[in-house]
Design a protein around this motif. Structure first.
Motif, short mmCIF file in Angstrom:
data_model
loop_
_atom_site.label_atom_id
_atom_site.label_comp_id
_atom_site.label_asym_id
_atom_site.label_seq_id
_atom_site.Cartn_x
_atom_site.Cartn_y
_atom_site.Cartn_z
N ARG A 129 41.77 -37.45 53.29
CA ARG A 129 41.52 -36.15 52.64
C ARG A 129 41.21 -35.08 53.68
O ARG A 129 41.75 -33.97 53.62
N ASN A 130 40.35 -35.42 54.62
CA ASN A 130 40.00 -34.45 55.67
C ASN A 130 41.22 -34.11 56.53
O ASN A 130 41.41 -32.96 56.91
N LEU A 131 42.03 -35.11 56.85
CA LEU A 131 43.24 -34.89 57.64
C LEU A 131 44.21 -33.96 56.89
O LEU A 131 44.75 -33.03 57.48
N ILE A 132 44.38 -34.18 55.61
CA ILE A 132 45.29 -33.34 54.82
C ILE A 132 44.79 -31.89 54.79
O ILE A 132 45.57 -30.95 54.97
N ARG A 133 43.48 -31.72 54.60
CA ARG A 133 42.92 -30.35 54.61
C ARG A 133 43.14 -29.69 55.97
O ARG A 133 43.49 -28.51 56.05
N GLU A 134 42.93 -30.44 57.03
CA GLU A 134 43.12 -29.92 58.39
C GLU A 134 44.58 -29.56 58.63
O GLU A 134 44.89 -28.49 59.17
N LEU A 135 45.49 -30.44 58.21
CA LEU A 135 46.92 -30.16 58.35
C LEU A 135 47.31 -28.90 57.58
O LEU A 135 48.16 -28.12 58.03
N GLY A 136 46.70 -28.70 56.43
CA GLY A 136 47.01 -27.55 55.59
C GLY A 136 46.66 -26.22 56.21
O GLY A 136 47.17 -25.18 55.79
N ARG A 137 45.83 -26.22 57.24
CA ARG A 137 45.48 -24.96 57.92
C ARG A 137 46.62 -24.43 58.77
O ARG A 137 46.75 -23.23 58.96
N ALA A 138 47.43 -25.34 59.32
CA ALA A 138 48.49 -24.91 60.23
C ALA A 138 49.89 -25.26 59.74
O ALA A 138 50.88 -24.84 60.33
N HIS A 139 49.99 -26.05 58.67
CA HIS A 139 51.28 -26.51 58.16
C HIS A 139 51.31 -26.36 56.64
O HIS A 139 50.27 -26.33 55.99
N THR A 140 52.50 -26.33 56.09
CA THR A 140 52.65 -26.46 54.65
C THR A 140 52.68 -27.95 54.37
O THR A 140 53.49 -28.68 54.95
N VAL A 141 51.79 -28.41 53.51
CA VAL A 141 51.71 -29.83 53.19
C VAL A 141 52.08 -30.02 51.73
O VAL A 141 51.49 -29.40 50.85
N ILE A 142 53.07 -30.86 51.49
CA ILE A 142 53.45 -31.25 50.13
C ILE A 142 52.94 -32.66 49.93
O ILE A 142 53.30 -33.58 50.68
N LEU A 143 52.10 -32.82 48.92
CA LEU A 143 51.50 -34.10 48.61
C LEU A 143 52.07 -34.58 47.28
O LEU A 143 51.92 -33.89 46.28
N SER A 144 52.71 -35.71 47.27
CA SER A 144 53.23 -36.29 46.05
C SER A 144 52.35 -37.47 45.70
O SER A 144 52.17 -38.38 46.51
N SER A 145 51.74 -37.43 44.50
CA SER A 145 50.83 -38.51 44.13
C SER A 145 50.65 -38.58 42.62
O SER A 145 50.71 -37.58 41.93
N HIS A 146 50.42 -39.81 42.16
CA HIS A 146 50.05 -40.01 40.76
C HIS A 146 48.54 -40.14 40.62
O HIS A 146 48.03 -40.25 39.52
N ILE A 147 47.83 -40.11 41.72
CA ILE A 147 46.38 -40.19 41.70
C ILE A 147 45.86 -38.75 41.63
O ILE A 147 45.65 -38.09 42.64
N LEU A 148 45.69 -38.29 40.41
CA LEU A 148 45.40 -36.87 40.20
C LEU A 148 44.02 -36.47 40.68
O LEU A 148 43.80 -35.31 41.03
N SER A 149 43.09 -37.40 40.75
CA SER A 149 41.77 -37.05 41.31
C SER A 149 41.90 -36.71 42.79
O SER A 149 41.20 -35.84 43.29
N GLU A 150 42.83 -37.38 43.48
CA GLU A 150 43.10 -37.05 44.89
C GLU A 150 43.72 -35.67 45.00
O GLU A 150 43.36 -34.88 45.86
N VAL A 151 44.68 -35.39 44.13
CA VAL A 151 45.33 -34.08 44.14
C VAL A 151 44.29 -32.99 43.90
O VAL A 151 44.25 -31.99 44.61
N GLN A 152 43.43 -33.20 42.92
CA GLN A 152 42.41 -32.21 42.60
C GLN A 152 41.44 -32.02 43.76
O GLN A 152 40.96 -30.91 44.01
N ALA A 153 41.14 -33.08 44.49
CA ALA A 153 40.18 -33.01 45.59
C ALA A 153 40.75 -32.33 46.83
O ALA A 153 39.99 -31.79 47.63
N VAL A 154 42.08 -32.31 46.98
CA VAL A 154 42.67 -31.87 48.24
C VAL A 154 43.52 -30.61 48.12
O VAL A 154 43.56 -29.80 49.04
N CYS A 155 44.20 -30.43 47.02
CA CYS A 155 45.24 -29.40 46.92
C CYS A 155 44.72 -28.05 46.44
O CYS A 155 43.88 -27.98 45.55
N SER A 156 45.29 -26.99 47.01
CA SER A 156 44.95 -25.64 46.56
C SER A 156 45.92 -25.15 45.49
O SER A 156 45.58 -24.25 44.72
N GLN A 157 47.11 -25.71 45.44
CA GLN A 157 48.11 -25.38 44.42
C GLN A 157 48.71 -26.69 43.91
O GLN A 157 48.95 -27.61 44.69
#
Length: 172
Positions: free
Chosen positions: A29-57
């Motif tokens: 989760r921390n890595l994805i947030r960090e990557l999102g500062r300098a890159h566009t990150v597309i996260l594909s997941s069925h674990i919606l609690s993870e999506v809610q915890a990490v994604c801004s859109q």
């Protein structure tokens, strides 16, 4: 890691937390947030609690069609405007539910559980006004002690199910 060495503008991650222990999930989760500062990150997941915890859109797809786009916290409000609260009170179930249902602006009261004289319920209002004080007052006036009362937001799981569930006519 090798894919990131080239400093790509877009990083696509598919189910990045599957099979990880809780400590590793936090690291990812921390890595994805960090990557999102300098890159566009597309996260594909069925674990919606993870999506809610990490994604801004969030983009929700159903049967190959885009059915929703927005910030996780905004999607529930777009789907079902109004505020929601969750509470537990001491008292008779019928008394508690009747008192809350009589509060002006409350459109729906749903019993969650009843045990040892404690009644837990959710109440939805017709608009975004905060009705916690009015609900607390109504319960007190009905002789019911409020044990817990908090505003609650809709989970991404609730939004997803509401947007993607097939109605019985479509299934036939």
């Amino acid at each position: 890691a090798q894919a990131l060495l080239g400093d790509p503008k877009l990083v696509i991650l598919d189910e990045p937390t599957v099979g990880l222990d809780p400590a590793q999930v936090i690291e990812i989760r921390n890595l994805i947030r960090e990557l999102g500062r300098a890159h566009t990150v597309i996260l594909s997941s069925h674990i919606l609690s993870e999506v809610q915890a990490v994604c801004s859109q969030v983009l929700i797809l159903s049967k190959g069609h885009l059915v929703a786009v927005g910030a996780p916290e905004e999607l529930g409000e777009k789907l079902n405007p109004g505020s929601r609260l969750r509470a537990t009170a001491l008292g008779d179930r019928d008394t508690v539910l009747k008192a809350v249902g009589a509060v002006p602006g409350i459109r729906k009261v749903q019993l969650e559980s009843e045990e040892n004289g404690q009644v837990t319920f959710t109440a939805e209002s017709e608009d975004t006004a905060d009705r916690r004080a009015a609900v607390s007052k109504a319960l007190s006036q009905a002789g019911c002690t409020v044990l817990a009362l908090a505003a609650e937001s809709r989970s991404l799981e609730e939004v997803f199910l509401a947007l993607t569930e097939q109605n019985p006519a479509e299934a036939a």
